[in-house]
Design an enzyme around this catalytic site. Structure first.
Site, PDB file in Angstrom:
ATOM      1  N   CYS A  27      68.554  14.400  40.898  1.00 55.67           N
ATOM      2  CA  CYS A  27      69.981  14.646  40.255  1.00 55.67           C
ATOM      3  C   CYS A  27      70.473  13.302  39.518  1.00 55.67           C
ATOM      4  CB  CYS A  27      70.996  14.600  41.501  1.00 55.67           C
ATOM      5  SG  CYS A  27      70.920  16.099  42.587  1.00 55.67           S
TER       6      CYS A  27
ATOM      7  N   ARG B  17      65.547  13.923  35.923  1.00 57.15           N
ATOM      8  CA  ARG B  17      65.776  13.780  37.363  1.00 57.15           C
ATOM      9  C   ARG B  17      66.059  14.954  38.259  1.00 57.15           C
ATOM     10  NH1 ARG B  17      66.949   8.274  38.515  1.00 57.15           N
ATOM     11  NH2 ARG B  17      67.919   8.939  40.569  1.00 57.15           N
TER      12      ARG B  17
ATOM     13  N   TRP C 107      69.011  18.753  41.116  1.00 59.04           N
ATOM     14  CA  TRP C 107      67.966  19.155  41.889  1.00 59.04           C
ATOM     15  C   TRP C 107      68.059  19.352  42.887  1.00 59.04           C
ATOM     16  CZ3 TRP C 107      64.543  17.935  46.029  1.00 59.04           C
ATOM     17  CH2 TRP C 107      63.413  18.459  45.847  1.00 59.04           C
TER      18      TRP C 107
ATOM     19  N   ASN D 117      74.489  12.491  44.420  1.00 52.13           N
ATOM     20  CA  ASN D 117      73.016  12.453  44.477  1.00 52.13           C
ATOM     21  C   ASN D 117      72.543  11.858  46.111  1.00 52.13           C
ATOM     22  OD1 ASN D 117      70.175  12.076  43.950  1.00 52.13           O
ATOM     23  ND2 ASN D 117      70.549  10.267  43.037  1.00 52.13           N
ATOM     24  N   GLY D 118      71.891  12.652  46.578  1.00 52.23           N
ATOM     25  CA  GLY D 118      71.284  12.353  47.753  1.00 52.23           C
ATOM     26  C   GLY D 118      71.637  13.446  48.909  1.00 52.23           C
TER      27      GLY D 118
ATOM     28  N   GLU E 255      43.987  12.640  41.072  1.00 49.64           N
ATOM     29  CA  GLU E 255      45.059  12.468  40.109  1.00 49.64           C
ATOM     30  C   GLU E 255      44.867  13.862  38.840  1.00 49.64           C
ATOM     31  OE1 GLU E 255      47.678  11.479  39.865  1.00 49.64           O
ATOM     32  OE2 GLU E 255      48.129  10.955  37.950  1.00 49.64           O
TER      33      GLU E 255
ATOM     34  N   LYS F 155      47.750  16.219  38.300  1.00 48.00           N
ATOM     35  CA  LYS F 155      48.373  16.626  36.948  1.00 48.00           C
ATOM     36  C   LYS F 155      48.426  17.877  36.503  1.00 48.00           C
ATOM     37  CE  LYS F 155      50.210  13.608  36.468  1.00 48.00           C
ATOM     38  NZ  LYS F 155      50.301  12.286  37.240  1.00 48.00           N
TER      39      LYS F 155
ATOM     40  N   GLU G 276      50.871  20.098  38.682  1.00 52.28           N
ATOM     41  CA  GLU G 276      52.212  20.088  38.578  1.00 52.28           C
ATOM     42  C   GLU G 276      52.832  20.470  37.278  1.00 52.28           C
ATOM     43  OE1 GLU G 276      53.775  15.875  38.799  1.00 52.28           O
ATOM     44  OE2 GLU G 276      51.689  15.459  37.789  1.00 52.28           O
TER      45      GLU G 276
ATOM     46  N   HIS H  43      30.507  20.893  51.536  1.00 53.42           N
ATOM     47  CA  HIS H  43      31.133  21.134  53.020  1.00 53.42           C
ATOM     48  C   HIS H  43      32.362  22.011  52.967  1.00 53.42           C
ATOM     49  CE1 HIS H  43      28.628  18.007  54.843  1.00 53.42           C
ATOM     50  NE2 HIS H  43      29.160  17.108  53.787  1.00 53.42           N
TER      51      HIS H  43
ATOM     52  N   LYS I 193      61.894  13.530  38.764  1.00 57.80           N
ATOM     53  CA  LYS I 193      61.015  12.362  38.477  1.00 57.80           C
ATOM     54  C   LYS I 193      61.092  11.354  39.811  1.00 57.80           C
ATOM     55  CE  LYS I 193      58.682   9.537  35.907  1.00 57.80           C
ATOM     56  NZ  LYS I 193      57.276   9.792  35.909  1.00 57.80           N
TER      57      LYS I 193
HETATM   58  C1  F6R Z   1      53.273  13.202  39.792  1.00 64.72           C
HETATM   59  C2  F6R Z   1      54.270  12.118  40.166  1.00 64.72           C
HETATM   60  C3  F6R Z   1      54.665  12.014  41.561  1.00 64.72           C
HETATM   61  C4  F6R Z   1      55.071  10.712  41.950  1.00 64.72           C
HETATM   62  C5  F6R Z   1      55.779  10.568  43.031  1.00 64.72           C
HETATM   63  C6  F6R Z   1      56.077   9.303  43.749  1.00 64.72           C
HETATM   64  O1  F6R Z   1      52.962  13.057  38.542  1.00 64.72           O
HETATM   65  O2  F6R Z   1      54.869  11.686  39.354  1.00 64.72           O
HETATM   66  O3  F6R Z   1      53.811  12.714  42.468  1.00 64.72           O
HETATM   67  O4  F6R Z   1      53.966   9.737  41.712  1.00 64.72           O
HETATM   68  O5  F6R Z   1      56.825  11.221  43.299  1.00 64.72           O
HETATM   69  O6  F6R Z   1      56.935   8.707  42.907  1.00 64.72           O
HETATM   70  P1  F6R Z   1      57.301   7.113  42.577  1.00 64.72           P
HETATM   71  O7  F6R Z   1      56.034   6.486  42.054  1.00 64.72           O
HETATM   72  O8  F6R Z   1      58.400   7.041  41.806  1.00 64.72           O
HETATM   73  O9  F6R Z   1      57.454   6.674  44.042  1.00 64.72           O
END
Ligand code: F6R
Length: 612
Positions: free
Chosen positions: A2, A27, A73, A99-100, A485, A489, A492, A508, A607
């Site tokens: 949010c 966000r 969100w 937000n929260g 990773e 990527k 997502e 396995h 984010k």
């Molecule tokens: C993936 C991504 C998320 C963040 C996760 C932690 O691309 O961005 O998996 O890495 O939500 O977020 P932070 O680093 O802000 O604690």
């Protein structure tokens, strides 16, 4: 999660609010709304993105010099117009954005229903606005005091803004567990979830602390008090962010811009921290805690998502360079499983946003058990940066694309510097090895630049595999976290199912998935377990899987086996993650673009994850 923005001052509020919402849209982006105070509270809200809100209000009166806006969100209640913020009190005089999560919303809601309040939405937020109205009318208190009393009844996290029809020159703001920044201009105030919408107007900001309430009034000084009624003096800080850092700068997407920024962000992360002439690392933020790290019996790294992957690289680095045992924990698991923690444990919390609720809770737990907690954060002044005993900023610059890219490489650089320094001080690496790694680290920005030149080739490969249903990513040693990773990527932002595995684990289980439809991305750089990875490639080929290999420049062996190769420069084994991750970021980016996915705002994601 949010985004919140509010404004009071001489300007028309609407353009400030809409522009701010666009900047905060990373966000949350399932619905948006706005409230302007004129004779009444003019509230417009709708399902969808900020651009949908703009269309919705196109024919409405948006005049007014005080207002607030929200991009959501969803947590409680599906994304629709009714659940979008702002929410309004029963007497129509108060509006709130939030937000929260209000954790005790269900009990508060039923009490309020018993007292005759009618709820329109399914949100936890609406409870708060009715509660404030109830306190105001029942106890005949002014607005500030009613907000304060209401917040004392709330369990959970909040960043809220409240506007009142009866107080058209006043904004009330409060926070606990969710971030809130107040920008102070000339005769004007800005409020936002982070500094990005504020920076173009002022660089004087106050970061509200937990359980603080701020009152912003026209032509008056900012007032802050705690929910326990203690008056606080606002601490004004200077923002050091530039406007260009939060704009796309000619790139189609923030994610692509941020991928391309990595030669610079990696350099910025090292800037001032490595003295090549003297051959030393200096991490000012944790200097006083070096001894704690030197004496640590154990290091526990806690993080979520991509930051957790950086933590895994950190485990390999710390164990190799310092011989201190390391455990890497998902913050969400760590916080609830009553972990064994000792006072001589050092916990390192990694977070780009510095706001991730689970990581914050993990920090609180570690502190309560007496452990030393260090942070690695990107966002300066963020909650995690402030909650930890000390820490190191990654200095990657604002990361707006929801998929983390440049923050990841900066986290890995930071972990490299930390482990190198501790290894050096501890004597677990020789002076010449220390110098060798530092010298190689200095070449990484240029090697990332060279890797970025593979973009066209990567785009070609993306075109071939954009329609597949599954992907497998394999790597070993330092490249195993990179396989994880790469898979994250891809899933997502392109919504293709992808899994990362240590290459040797394939036999396995996952090997059963392999057929001619399955592309397997293998990080097959030289050194370490190179030969073993070649055997893994052969196992995939024997089952007709397609190999996309990340190889070192000039490697002819893997070239003969793989269907496609992406060449990257050679480096120290422990630094390979910094380079090998780049083609995987580009591969997922191009596949997502070709699948017409919203790369910067993937569905269901936000984010900064400020809810657990
Ligand atoms: C993936 C991504 C998320 C963040 C996760 C932690 O691309 O961005 O998996 O890495 O939500 O977020 P932070 O680093 O802000 O604690």
């Amino acid at each position: 999660m949010c985004g919140i923005i509010a404004y009071i001052g001489p300007r028309q509020a609407y353009p400030v609010l809409i522009k701010g919402l666009h900047r905060l849209e990373y966000r949350g982006y399932d619905s948006a709304g706005i409230c302007l105070v004129n004779q009444h509270l003019d509230i417009y809200k709708c399902k969808g993105k900020v651009s949908d809100l703009e269309k919705f209000v196109a024919d409405k009166d948006t005049s007014g010099t005080i207002g607030m806006a929200h991009t959501r969100w969803a947590t409680h209640g599906e994304p629709n117009q009714i659940n979008a913020h702002p929410h309004i009190s029963q007497n129509q005089k108060l509006a709130i954005i939030h937000n929260g999560i209000i954790e005790n919303y269900a009990s508060l809601r039923s009490e309020l229903i018993n007292r005759g309040y009618k709820f329109k939405s399914d949100t936890d937020t609406e409870v708060l606005v009715h509660l404030i109205e109830d306190i105001q009318t029942q106890e005949k208190l002014d607005l500030e005091e009613s907000v304060r009393i209401a917040l004392n009844q709330v369990i959970g996290a909040y960043a809220i803004v409240i506007l009142s029809e009866d107080h058209p020159d006043k904004i009330i703001v409060a926070r606990k567990g969710s971030p809130m920044v107040i920008g102070i201009g000339k005769d004007e105030f800005f409020v936002a979830s982070d500094a990005t919408p504020i920076i173009e107007y002022t660089n004087n900001v106050v970061y509200l602390n937990d359980e603080e309430i701020a009152v912003l009034e026209r032509n008056k000084e900012l007032k802050i008090k705690t929910i326990k009624n203690k008056i606080e003096t606002p601490y004004i800080q200077k923002l050091e962010m530039s406007l260009s850092a939060i704009e796309k700068g000619g790139f189609d997407h923030f994610m692509l811009k941020e991928i391309y920024e990595q030669p610079r962000s990696v350099r910025d992360c090292m800037r001032g921290r490595i003295n090549m002439e003297k051959g030393i690392v200096h991490l000012g933020g944790i200097r006083e805690y070096e001894q704690k790290l030197l004496n640590a019996k154990r290091i526990i790294i806690t993080a979520c998502g991509t930051s957790w992957h950086a933590g895994l690289v950190g485990e390999y680095l710390f164990e190799e360079l310092t011989r201190i045992p390391v455990e890497v924990e998902y913050s969400s698991e760590f916080r609830y499983r009553n972990p064994v923690l000792y006072e001589d444990d050092v916990v390192i919390a990694i977070s780009q946003s510095g706001e991730t609720a689970d990581t914050l809770a993990a920090i609180d737990l570690a502190k309560s058990k007496g452990a030393t907690v260090l942070g690695i954060c990107n966002v300066v002044g963020s909650s995690i940066a402030r909650a930890t005993h000390a820490g190191v900023y990654t200095h990657a610059g604002p990361e707006i694309g929801v998929a983390s890219t440049k923050a990841f490489t900066a986290q890995v650089v930071t972990l490299t510097l930390m482990s190198l320094q501790i290894g050096h001080l501890k004597g677990t690496i020789t002076r010449s090895r220390y110098h060798q790694i530092l010298t190689e680290l200095d070449t990484i920005p240029e090697k990332i630049e060279r890797t970025l030149r593979m973009n066209e080739k990567i785009k070609e490969i993306a075109g071939i595999y954009k329609d597949v249903k599954n992907f497998l990513y394999l790597g070993r040693g330092y490249n195993f976290p990179i396989a994880l990773e790469g898979a994250l990527k891809l899933k997502e932002i392109s919504y293709i199912h992808a899994e990362g595995y240590p290459a040797a684990e394939m036999k396995h289980g996952p090997i059963a998935l392999i057929d001619e439809q399955m592309p397997v991305v293998v990080i097959a750089t030289k050194k370490g377990t190179y030969e073993k990875v070649i055997s893994n490639i052969q196992e995939v080929k024997a089952r007709k899987g397609k190999i996309i290999a990340i190889i070192n420049e000039g490697d002819v062996t893997v070239k003969q086996l793989a269907d496609h190769c992406i060449e990257i420069p050679e480096t120290e084994e422990m630094l390979v993650p910094l380079i090998a991750t780049i083609p995987l970021q580009l591969l997922s980016y191009h596949i997502a673009v070709m699948r017409h996915c919203n790369v910067d705002q993937p569905r269901n994601l936000a984010k900064s994850v400020t809810v657990e």
